[in-house]
Design a protein around this motif. Structure first.
Motif, PDB file in Angstrom:
ATOM      1  N   TYR A   1      38.670  25.948  41.249  1.00 45.98           N
ATOM      2  CA  TYR A   1      39.729  26.228  40.248  1.00 45.98           C
ATOM      3  C   TYR A   1      39.349  27.479  39.489  1.00 45.98           C
ATOM      4  CZ  TYR A   1      42.485  22.360  41.851  1.00 45.98           C
ATOM      5  OH  TYR A   1      43.210  21.363  42.763  1.00 45.98           O
TER       6      TYR A   1
ATOM      7  N   LEU B   1      40.336  30.495  42.190  1.00 48.90           N
ATOM      8  CA  LEU B   1      41.741  30.709  41.885  1.00 48.90           C
ATOM      9  C   LEU B   1      41.622  31.529  40.617  1.00 48.90           C
ATOM     10  CD1 LEU B   1      43.387  27.142  42.654  1.00 48.90           C
ATOM     11  CD2 LEU B   1      43.279  29.001  43.817  1.00 48.90           C
ATOM     12  N   GLY B   2      40.720  31.637  39.971  1.00 45.17           N
ATOM     13  CA  GLY B   2      40.801  32.435  38.696  1.00 45.17           C
ATOM     14  C   GLY B   2      41.077  31.960  37.352  1.00 45.17           C
TER      15      GLY B   2
ATOM     16  N   SER C   1      44.627  29.745  31.941  1.00 49.53           N
ATOM     17  CA  SER C   1      44.937  31.224  32.155  1.00 49.53           C
ATOM     18  C   SER C   1      45.547  31.910  30.772  1.00 49.53           C
ATOM     19  CB  SER C   1      45.981  31.547  33.144  1.00 49.53           C
ATOM     20  OG  SER C   1      46.122  32.900  33.508  1.00 49.53           O
TER      21      SER C   1
ATOM     22  N   ILE D   1      52.648  32.641  39.581  1.00 50.81           N
ATOM     23  CA  ILE D   1      51.854  33.764  39.270  1.00 50.81           C
ATOM     24  C   ILE D   1      52.824  34.963  39.249  1.00 50.81           C
ATOM     25  CG2 ILE D   1      50.054  35.306  40.347  1.00 50.81           C
ATOM     26  CD1 ILE D   1      49.100  32.799  41.708  1.00 50.81           C
TER      27      ILE D   1
ATOM     28  N   THR E   1      48.177  39.825  41.866  1.00 49.07           N
ATOM     29  CA  THR E   1      47.544  38.662  41.626  1.00 49.07           C
ATOM     30  C   THR E   1      47.508  37.537  42.539  1.00 49.07           C
ATOM     31  OG1 THR E   1      47.672  39.027  39.196  1.00 49.07           O
ATOM     32  CG2 THR E   1      46.918  37.080  39.604  1.00 49.07           C
ATOM     33  N   ILE E   2      48.875  37.357  43.053  1.00 49.18           N
ATOM     34  CA  ILE E   2      48.890  36.262  43.992  1.00 49.18           C
ATOM     35  C   ILE E   2      48.268  36.713  45.467  1.00 49.18           C
ATOM     36  CG2 ILE E   2      51.449  37.036  45.039  1.00 49.18           C
ATOM     37  CD1 ILE E   2      51.999  34.058  44.847  1.00 49.18           C
TER      38      ILE E   2
ATOM     39  N   VAL F   1      44.658  35.975  45.045  1.00 44.71           N
ATOM     40  CA  VAL F   1      44.527  34.572  45.119  1.00 44.71           C
ATOM     41  C   VAL F   1      44.351  34.171  46.639  1.00 44.71           C
ATOM     42  CG1 VAL F   1      45.343  32.233  44.998  1.00 44.71           C
ATOM     43  CG2 VAL F   1      45.377  33.834  42.939  1.00 44.71           C
ATOM     44  N   LYS F   2      45.373  34.499  47.363  1.00 45.41           N
ATOM     45  CA  LYS F   2      45.510  34.221  48.920  1.00 45.41           C
ATOM     46  C   LYS F   2      44.213  34.786  49.618  1.00 45.41           C
ATOM     47  CE  LYS F   2      48.745  34.356  52.496  1.00 45.41           C
ATOM     48  NZ  LYS F   2      50.167  34.802  52.919  1.00 45.41           N
TER      49      LYS F   2
ATOM     50  N   ARG G   1      41.298  35.092  48.371  1.00 41.28           N
ATOM     51  CA  ARG G   1      39.933  34.557  47.953  1.00 41.28           C
ATOM     52  C   ARG G   1      40.005  33.209  48.569  1.00 41.28           C
ATOM     53  NH1 ARG G   1      41.182  36.712  42.935  1.00 41.28           N
ATOM     54  NH2 ARG G   1      42.081  34.860  42.233  1.00 41.28           N
TER      55      ARG G   1
ATOM     56  N   PHE H   1      51.656  27.985  45.413  1.00 43.06           N
ATOM     57  CA  PHE H   1      51.745  29.341  44.842  1.00 43.06           C
ATOM     58  C   PHE H   1      52.815  30.073  44.928  1.00 43.06           C
ATOM     59  CE2 PHE H   1      47.543  27.873  45.781  1.00 43.06           C
ATOM     60  CZ  PHE H   1      46.803  28.163  44.363  1.00 43.06           C
TER      61      PHE H   1
END
Length: 136
Positions: free
Chosen positions: A39, A43-44, A59, A93, A98-99, A102-103, A105, A132
């Motif tokens: 997480y 996910l950041g 966040s 998001i 940003t999205i 996430v994908k 990572r 997401f």
């Protein structure tokens, strides 16, 4: 000693109302450090607080959007899908970069990504699906 006696469901609807939003959730996980690795590391999300058996994540500096804990689940594996429990939750998001990050990572971490309408989904080590999408 009390005895549990099952009764008929009294809810007037078969699921949560359309558009329902929850301020924050707590997830039962089997290992807090492993949950933090996903997480936060993947996910950041940011750690806002740790206490015995739990980590609170957010966040944008909010006190917490998500908490992970082992208060009743230390060492647990994948949740039994036939028992009550949270099956999935969504993370909206704000922007495409940003999205996409996430994908990327999730993919680099070897986590399976599934396409869903308007975005993608991944599953944490305890069987909870995370959906997401881009915020409207």
């Amino acid at each position: 000693m009390s005895k549990y006696i099952p009764t008929a469901a009294t809810a007037a609807y078969p699921s949560a109302p359309e558009g329902l939003r929850i301020g924050h959730i707590h997830l039962r996980v089997g290992d807090v450090a492993r949950a933090e690795a996903l997480y936060c590391g993947v996910l950041g999300l940011d750690v806002t607080r740790r206490r015995t058996g739990a980590t609170f994540l957010s966040s944008g500096g909010y006190h917490h959007h998500l908490a992970v804990n082992v208060w009743h689940s230390n060492g647990a594996g994948i949740r039994n899908g036939k028992r009550a429990g949270l099956d999935w939750f969504a993370m909206e998001i704000n922007d495409r970069p940003t999205i996409d990050g996430v994908k990327k990572r999730l993919d680099a971490a070897g986590i399976t990504i599934d396409s869903i309408p308007g975005g993608f989904a991944a599953t944490d080590p305890w069987g909870t699906s995370i959906r997401f999408t881009i915020a409207p």
